[in-house]
Design a protein around this motif. Sequence first.
Motif, PDB file in Angstrom:
ATOM      1  N   TRP A   1      70.599  -3.994   1.417  1.00  0.00           N
ATOM      2  CA  TRP A   1      70.989  -5.372   1.821  1.00  0.00           C
ATOM      3  C   TRP A   1      71.211  -5.991   3.917  1.00  0.00           C
ATOM      4  CZ3 TRP A   1      76.302  -3.008  -1.515  1.00  0.00           C
ATOM      5  CH2 TRP A   1      76.106  -3.187  -2.310  1.00  0.00           C
TER       6      TRP A   1
ATOM      7  N   TYR B   1      70.681 -13.847   3.041  1.00  0.00           N
ATOM      8  CA  TYR B   1      70.928 -12.547   2.333  1.00  0.00           C
ATOM      9  C   TYR B   1      72.846 -12.539   2.557  1.00  0.00           C
ATOM     10  CZ  TYR B   1      70.585  -9.469  -1.283  1.00  0.00           C
ATOM     11  OH  TYR B   1      70.891  -8.458  -2.597  1.00  0.00           O
TER      12      TYR B   1
ATOM     13  N   TRP C   1      75.897 -13.179   0.450  1.00  0.00           N
ATOM     14  CA  TRP C   1      75.538 -12.805  -0.988  1.00  0.00           C
ATOM     15  C   TRP C   1      76.229 -11.294  -1.087  1.00  0.00           C
ATOM     16  CZ3 TRP C   1      72.027 -16.585  -0.275  1.00  0.00           C
ATOM     17  CH2 TRP C   1      72.004 -17.157  -1.629  1.00  0.00           C
TER      18      TRP C   1
ATOM     19  N   ILE D   1      79.718 -10.065  -2.671  1.00  0.00           N
ATOM     20  CA  ILE D   1      79.294 -10.051  -3.678  1.00  0.00           C
ATOM     21  C   ILE D   1      79.026  -8.536  -3.690  1.00  0.00           C
ATOM     22  CG2 ILE D   1      78.711 -11.750  -5.997  1.00  0.00           C
ATOM     23  CD1 ILE D   1      78.578 -13.730  -4.254  1.00  0.00           C
ATOM     24  N   ALA D   2      77.909  -8.426  -3.251  1.00  0.00           N
ATOM     25  CA  ALA D   2      77.738  -7.431  -4.265  1.00  0.00           C
ATOM     26  C   ALA D   2      78.080  -6.360  -4.482  1.00  0.00           C
ATOM     27  CB  ALA D   2      76.398  -6.946  -3.213  1.00  0.00           C
TER      28      ALA D   2
END
Length: 79
Positions: free
Chosen positions: A48, A59, A62, A65-66
């Motif tokens: 990530w 990115y 996100w 959330i991940a």
Amino acid sequence: MTVLSLGICLPWAVCMLYSWETKHTVIEGRRLKFNGKAIWLFGSWIKWLLLTIITFGIYGFWVPIAIKKWVTKHTTFEN
């Protein structure tokens, strides 16, 4: 510590935080248990982090959330 390590130690901080939080959470008389390990999160965290750098931070929206999905996947009831 996370800032000094440029984010590399974040998986350990996340696991410590959610371990404490779930240990002290009771839902309908049942205690939660967090069974995630920082080393399991570390590989995804590096991926990530690299995707965030490559996409110039896009990115990064996100990533929380991940992380939440990962934490939820590793949270169960103790009983």
